[in-house]
Write a protein that holds these residues in place. Sequence first.
Motif, PDB file in Angstrom:
ATOM      1  N   GLU A 104      -4.920   4.771  -3.722  1.00 49.21           N
ATOM      2  CA  GLU A 104      -6.127   5.030  -3.656  1.00 49.21           C
ATOM      3  C   GLU A 104      -6.629   6.003  -4.843  1.00 49.21           C
ATOM      4  O   GLU A 104      -7.725   6.560  -4.857  1.00 49.21           O
ATOM      5  N   SER A 139       0.863  -1.112   0.042  1.00 50.21           N
ATOM      6  CA  SER A 139       0.115  -0.121   0.034  1.00 50.21           C
ATOM      7  C   SER A 139       0.976   1.107   0.049  1.00 50.21           C
ATOM      8  O   SER A 139       1.790   1.340   0.730  1.00 50.21           O
ATOM      9  N   TYR A 183      -4.569   0.555  -8.845  1.00 48.65           N
ATOM     10  CA  TYR A 183      -5.673   1.019  -8.100  1.00 48.65           C
ATOM     11  C   TYR A 183      -6.167  -0.037  -6.960  1.00 48.65           C
ATOM     12  O   TYR A 183      -6.397  -1.066  -7.518  1.00 48.65           O
ATOM     13  N   LYS A 184      -6.102   0.148  -5.654  1.00 49.53           N
ATOM     14  CA  LYS A 184      -6.538  -0.760  -4.921  1.00 49.53           C
ATOM     15  C   LYS A 184      -7.950  -1.414  -4.581  1.00 49.53           C
ATOM     16  O   LYS A 184      -8.138  -2.237  -4.018  1.00 49.53           O
ATOM     17  N   PHE A 185      -8.680  -0.360  -5.088  1.00 44.78           N
ATOM     18  CA  PHE A 185     -10.139  -0.949  -5.100  1.00 44.78           C
ATOM     19  C   PHE A 185     -10.616  -1.567  -6.305  1.00 44.78           C
ATOM     20  O   PHE A 185     -11.696  -1.968  -6.417  1.00 44.78           O
TER      21      PHE A 185
END
Length: 283
Positions: free
Chosen positions: A26, A5, A40-42
């Motif tokens: 994020e 992250s 993109y972490k989502f």
Amino acid sequence: MLLISATAFDEEIEQADIKEIILLSEGTLPLNYSKYQSIYKFKSAENIVREVLERFIEIESDKESLVVTKGDAKIIGIYSPVGRSGKTTFAIALAQILSESHKTLFISFEEFAVFQNELEISSPGNLADLMYYYKQNPETVSIKLQAIVQKINSLDYVSPIYYARDLRETTTEEWKELLNHISSVTSYEYIVLDIGDMIGDLLSMLDYCDQIFMPTVDDKLSEMKINKIETVILQSEKEKLLDKIIKTKAPKPDNNYMEERWIETIGLGNVGDYVRALLKQSV
């Protein structure tokens, strides 16, 4: 390679001896992080894994050590119209035993393959991903295969498809093309297929195999199902396919089968003994 992250990334990690760092973001990243790859972490976990794998392949493709020797793998299919015949247990035992002396790859075409769950190993990619990469660029399949292949002892395997839809929507010809490519650009001597009924053209896939083991059990219904598929084969004018089929009646696994991580020891018990004796006569 490190996937981390962006909020957890710091100077200490930046100075560590890590060849490739990918940041989970994020959205936008600080300007001083612009030199790093980001994801993109989502996004869905599946898409994150796919992007990481693509980056890994880009890095590994430049390494001379990934050049493989061309081979001509023998394709062994395990199929049975009989339920609860021990087909998958037999297939895994056979593949593991072959891998003790031959470079072997195991692939499951079962709709609900669960052996991966038994190993409690997260997969960097599965059979659907491999087909996706093949369709995008066949020339990189050998590299991509090395990136996602996992091991049970000395046996290489590709994690099975998670969604049955992916199996149903891929034609048998496409699977055969992928298997042909794997055989021609890797050094595998054997490719063992656990074949389920979700393969679109079952007879075509069976005919593609060099040899077929058909587990069965002693009861009238099982006998009727075996007779039925033999009749279908004859009606389809594929009589030579019958010559490839070896019917088997493996014993029920002994107590080792019930132990934790049984899948890694199935080749050592009574099923393994049965398969070893069978292989001496037929492979």
